[in-house]
Design a protein around this motif. Sequence first.
Motif, PDB file in Angstrom:
ATOM      1  N   GLY A  35       0.731  -1.088   0.037  1.00 29.56           N
ATOM      2  CA  GLY A  35       0.049  -0.098  -0.052  1.00 29.56           C
ATOM      3  C   GLY A  35       0.817   1.196  -0.043  1.00 29.56           C
ATOM      4  O   GLY A  35       0.031   2.240   0.711  1.00 29.56           O
ATOM      5  N   HIS A  36       2.138   1.252  -0.487  1.00 25.92           N
ATOM      6  CA  HIS A  36       2.804   2.245  -0.510  1.00 25.92           C
ATOM      7  C   HIS A  36       2.373   3.437  -1.071  1.00 25.92           C
ATOM      8  O   HIS A  36       2.568   4.775  -0.639  1.00 25.92           O
ATOM      9  CB  HIS A  36       4.234   1.791  -1.121  1.00 25.92           C
ATOM     10  N   VAL A  37       1.635   3.261  -2.264  1.00 24.33           N
ATOM     11  CA  VAL A  37       0.849   4.386  -2.727  1.00 24.33           C
ATOM     12  C   VAL A  37       0.034   5.468  -2.089  1.00 24.33           C
ATOM     13  O   VAL A  37       0.029   6.525  -2.033  1.00 24.33           O
ATOM     14  CB  VAL A  37       0.407   3.998  -4.159  1.00 24.33           C
ATOM     15  N   GLY A  38      -0.368   4.609  -0.959  1.00 28.96           N
ATOM     16  CA  GLY A  38      -1.586   5.259  -0.083  1.00 28.96           C
ATOM     17  C   GLY A  38      -0.606   6.447   0.667  1.00 28.96           C
ATOM     18  O   GLY A  38      -1.252   7.571   0.672  1.00 28.96           O
ATOM     19  N   PHE A  39       0.572   6.212   1.069  1.00 28.58           N
ATOM     20  CA  PHE A  39       1.141   7.291   1.653  1.00 28.58           C
ATOM     21  C   PHE A  39       1.785   8.299   0.806  1.00 28.58           C
ATOM     22  O   PHE A  39       1.730   9.530   1.140  1.00 28.58           O
ATOM     23  CB  PHE A  39       2.614   6.577   2.334  1.00 28.58           C
ATOM     24  N   PHE A  40       2.218   7.896  -0.331  1.00 26.65           N
ATOM     25  CA  PHE A  40       2.387   8.957  -1.364  1.00 26.65           C
ATOM     26  C   PHE A  40       1.391   9.790  -1.693  1.00 26.65           C
ATOM     27  O   PHE A  40       1.561  10.872  -1.957  1.00 26.65           O
ATOM     28  CB  PHE A  40       2.817   7.845  -2.759  1.00 26.65           C
ATOM     29  N   CYS A  41      -0.081   9.168  -1.785  1.00 27.69           N
ATOM     30  CA  CYS A  41      -0.948  10.114  -2.202  1.00 27.69           C
ATOM     31  C   CYS A  41      -1.387  10.890  -1.054  1.00 27.69           C
ATOM     32  O   CYS A  41      -1.812  12.106  -1.204  1.00 27.69           O
ATOM     33  CB  CYS A  41      -2.271   9.028  -2.290  1.00 27.69           C
ATOM     34  N   VAL A  42      -1.548  10.612   0.257  1.00 27.37           N
ATOM     35  CA  VAL A  42      -1.618  11.363   1.414  1.00 27.37           C
ATOM     36  C   VAL A  42      -0.552  12.717   1.389  1.00 27.37           C
ATOM     37  O   VAL A  42      -0.873  13.664   1.463  1.00 27.37           O
ATOM     38  CB  VAL A  42      -1.391  10.652   2.588  1.00 27.37           C
ATOM     39  N   GLY A  43       0.664  12.212   1.189  1.00 28.44           N
ATOM     40  CA  GLY A  43       1.824  13.259   1.027  1.00 28.44           C
ATOM     41  C   GLY A  43       1.258  14.334  -0.143  1.00 28.44           C
ATOM     42  O   GLY A  43       1.432  15.607  -0.058  1.00 28.44           O
ATOM     43  N   ALA A  44       1.120  13.736  -1.266  1.00 37.33           N
ATOM     44  CA  ALA A  44       0.730  14.588  -2.494  1.00 37.33           C
ATOM     45  C   ALA A  44      -0.453  15.567  -1.963  1.00 37.33           C
ATOM     46  O   ALA A  44      -0.375  16.759  -2.502  1.00 37.33           O
ATOM     47  CB  ALA A  44       0.541  13.880  -3.761  1.00 37.33           C
ATOM     48  N   TYR A  45      -1.484  15.128  -1.521  1.00 38.91           N
ATOM     49  CA  TYR A  45      -2.588  15.996  -1.304  1.00 38.91           C
ATOM     50  C   TYR A  45      -2.528  17.023  -0.231  1.00 38.91           C
ATOM     51  O   TYR A  45      -2.928  18.113  -0.217  1.00 38.91           O
ATOM     52  CB  TYR A  45      -3.958  14.894  -0.922  1.00 38.91           C
ATOM     53  N   THR A  46      -1.574  16.388   0.762  1.00 38.15           N
ATOM     54  CA  THR A  46      -1.367  17.288   1.829  1.00 38.15           C
ATOM     55  C   THR A  46      -0.640  18.644   1.346  1.00 38.15           C
ATOM     56  O   THR A  46      -0.872  19.621   1.672  1.00 38.15           O
ATOM     57  CB  THR A  46      -0.687  16.642   2.852  1.00 38.15           C
ATOM     58  N   ALA A  47       0.427  18.283   0.609  1.00 37.73           N
ATOM     59  CA  ALA A  47       1.074  19.457  -0.048  1.00 37.73           C
ATOM     60  C   ALA A  47       0.672  20.292  -0.783  1.00 37.73           C
ATOM     61  O   ALA A  47       0.672  21.621  -0.926  1.00 37.73           O
ATOM     62  CB  ALA A  47       2.516  18.899  -0.544  1.00 37.73           C
ATOM     63  N   ALA A  48      -0.167  19.530  -1.916  1.00 41.21           N
ATOM     64  CA  ALA A  48      -1.110  20.456  -2.555  1.00 41.21           C
ATOM     65  C   ALA A  48      -2.207  21.428  -2.057  1.00 41.21           C
ATOM     66  O   ALA A  48      -2.476  22.468  -2.222  1.00 41.21           O
ATOM     67  CB  ALA A  48      -1.519  19.642  -3.659  1.00 41.21           C
ATOM     68  N   LEU A  49      -3.048  20.812  -1.035  1.00 43.54           N
ATOM     69  CA  LEU A  49      -3.939  21.630  -0.405  1.00 43.54           C
ATOM     70  C   LEU A  49      -3.283  22.832   0.443  1.00 43.54           C
ATOM     71  O   LEU A  49      -3.912  23.842   0.655  1.00 43.54           O
ATOM     72  CB  LEU A  49      -4.793  20.758   0.570  1.00 43.54           C
ATOM     73  N   LEU A  50      -2.348  22.322   1.274  1.00 38.96           N
ATOM     74  CA  LEU A  50      -1.470  23.489   1.918  1.00 38.96           C
ATOM     75  C   LEU A  50      -0.824  24.457   1.054  1.00 38.96           C
ATOM     76  O   LEU A  50      -0.926  25.910   1.462  1.00 38.96           O
ATOM     77  CB  LEU A  50      -0.512  22.975   2.773  1.00 38.96           C
ATOM     78  N   ALA A  51      -0.383  24.222  -0.056  1.00 37.41           N
ATOM     79  CA  ALA A  51       0.214  25.092  -0.984  1.00 37.41           C
ATOM     80  C   ALA A  51      -0.869  25.937  -1.605  1.00 37.41           C
ATOM     81  O   ALA A  51      -0.733  27.325  -1.661  1.00 37.41           O
ATOM     82  CB  ALA A  51       0.972  24.245  -2.302  1.00 37.41           C
ATOM     83  N   GLU A  52      -2.250  25.318  -1.740  1.00 35.56           N
ATOM     84  CA  GLU A  52      -3.185  26.396  -2.143  1.00 35.56           C
ATOM     85  C   GLU A  52      -3.448  27.483  -0.881  1.00 35.56           C
ATOM     86  O   GLU A  52      -3.933  28.426  -1.498  1.00 35.56           O
ATOM     87  CB  GLU A  52      -4.381  25.284  -2.369  1.00 35.56           C
ATOM     88  N   LYS A  53      -3.450  26.985   0.150  1.00 34.86           N
ATOM     89  CA  LYS A  53      -3.627  27.878   1.223  1.00 34.86           C
ATOM     90  C   LYS A  53      -2.533  29.007   1.428  1.00 34.86           C
ATOM     91  O   LYS A  53      -2.623  29.446   2.399  1.00 34.86           O
ATOM     92  CB  LYS A  53      -3.883  27.182   2.560  1.00 34.86           C
ATOM     93  N   GLY A  54      -1.340  28.547   0.663  1.00 32.14           N
ATOM     94  CA  GLY A  54      -0.302  29.875   0.741  1.00 32.14           C
ATOM     95  C   GLY A  54       0.817  29.498   1.943  1.00 32.14           C
ATOM     96  O   GLY A  54       1.507  30.283   2.125  1.00 32.14           O
ATOM     97  N   TRP A  55       0.991  28.020   2.379  1.00 30.80           N
ATOM     98  CA  TRP A  55       1.655  27.667   3.319  1.00 30.80           C
ATOM     99  C   TRP A  55       3.025  27.576   2.450  1.00 30.80           C
ATOM    100  O   TRP A  55       3.285  27.205   1.323  1.00 30.80           O
ATOM    101  CB  TRP A  55       1.800  26.337   3.781  1.00 30.80           C
TER     102      TRP A  55
END
Lengths: 295, 406
Positions: A35-55
């Motif tokens: 299930g390695h891709v699951g963690f990859f996915c969590v990381g990608a979405y976290t970074a993308a969503l926070l970048a949207e918020k301007g972090w």
Amino acid sequence: MEAYLVAIAIVAAIYVLLALGLNLQYGLTGIINFGHVGFFCVGAYTAALLAEKGWPPLLSFSAAAALAMLAAWPMGLISLKLREDYFAIVSLGFSEVVRLVVTSEKWLTSGVQGITGIPKLFGGLATGLPNSLAVLAVLVAVNLLAIAAMRRIVTSPFGRTIEAIRDNEEAVKALGKDPAAFKIQVLMLGAALAGVAGAFYAHYIGYISPDQFIPLVTFQIWMAIIMGGVGRISGALAGTFILMLFLEGSRFLRDIMPFISEVEMASVRLGVVGLALVLFTLYRPTGLMGDFTRK
Amino acid sequence: MNLTRRTTLQSLAAAALAPALGGQAFAQGATFRIGALNPVTGAGSPYGSGMQKMILAAAEMVNAAGGAGGRKFEVFAEDTQTTPQAAVLAAKKLIEVNKVQAVVGTWSSGISLAVIPLTNDANIFLMNTSGAPALSVPPANAKGLSYRFQATNDRFGRAFAELCEKEGFKRPATMAFNNASGIGNTEGFKKAWEKKGGKVVANVVYEPNQTSYRAELQKVLAEKPDVIVTGSYLGDTTIILREWFQTGETTKWVIPAWAANPQLVKAIGNEAAEGLFAVDSISNEGSPAFSAYDAAYQKAMNQPGLSNVYAAMTWDMVVTLALAMEAAGPNADIAAINKKIREVANPDGAKVSTFAEGKEALKKGKINYEGASSVLDFDEFGDVTPDFSVSRVEKGEIKRKYLVKI
């Protein structure tokens, strides 16, 4: 040409990060993580969503790693009860659950539409080569850091314990060590690496959607470490290199041999990767960089 | 003179290579490179190879007619594998290594959205067949270099609403396949229908690849709709309609034509299929452009051209690009060609349907290319608004009933 090579190098470096994490889990500790891709996915979405918020990237990347680790926590608890194949099945299920959650929670992830327009790292630099080179430089630095950490782990008492868990868990228990804590730590470490890889991926591709995080990604990483040599850091590097060579090199094969159509090439590509895997398991089960001193 | 075997061989080799090198130098001066970036494998594989072959065929046709603006097309083909990551690398290769000046034929919104930043950075064209509304506007289409040859999902939804109004339906419900395209269709419908003052009684989104959709179907049927509008694909539609037929309900169905095709009718039987509505953006069937495409498709794929609407679009991409290049004149740069695209495709000009015809007509004045996939008139976003056709299944035959303009 340079920009293309840099692009391949960036993707390869992201894959190396994933492979290093998986190598720690499977190669050193013997946890079969499908299930390695699951963690990859969590990381990608976290970074993308926070970048949207301007972090700022430094914070959002740390958050990506932290959340991926957090997601690995329950997985670690499960790994105590289940061994080998059973854990493999559950982990595969885990990554699918992550994908389905991302698909369904539209308010957060905009579902199947995906997140568009994720800003590039180093947006201040001119787009194109300078920008990509900066990204690559950071990725290489992160990889070196990860490799240094791995080397440290391998030679430490912690490393010897997890290798002992891989080789004989019962014996480790008999010696008075608790494998559970070690396994959880290993899973979380690997997940953190995958989370960082995901953050880089999201910023580099600029668009993420749930259908990019399918189990195929996990298995590509598996192919890489099997071909490269399980349990070796150099194996993760070599395996990723071979994988990228197969996936990308076949594009150029067609420029030399134009009589093969793109449709045929796609099948040839898969066939060659499959054949390589079979040949490796038959004639070089330890992988290209395999450890000959052991077993 | 001392002729050794080695010098003889060297001079022979040089003589053999000289024309090859010269030819390449010449070719670079007089070619326009396009990258065919298509979903040959993965979810788009039913369409990808046809799309790619039609790009090659159309380029060949343009070259046979003497090239566009004095230049011949050279096509480099790549596979997106229907995944954004592979598509990005393939696009990088096309742009950086092959130096293409247009990327044509990307399928599925995820791919186009991932590739478009690259083509924008390189200031080259992207011609896509994707439905997502985000592709029309900045940031994706900030430079106006992207053209969409497929109707947006939103437009499909509007066509569905027109149809439901015309047929006098009162209580529509929707069922959507959970991806950007499926939901785009039904959301577009909902928006258009509510604008008309109607109410959608149920909206159900289902996950792909199930063996049964009975639960979702029950949920929709419980609201007693008189028609169910879907954003679905062939596989799931087949299962849903089978299970619906077993319930004995008499609801009507409105289904996009990529799902409601002869294969569907064959799979579920004439009785169950009777009365289904199929909505399609009109491939410009019957037009001379369509027959030219159809002939090329049959030759390349041994199937009727109608079986792959996206291949008709890629055919049109190459022809439109060639006509714009012809109109812009020899050695025009991308910006100059871009200015001409709407000029050669939109109304107010002599209607033409092939490249050769257009090339001739351009000598006399303005032209309006009427494509194989639609009449191809681009709005300010680079989107086309094709007409839609409504067909109905009658005794196992899908019969076209009327046109819907939106």
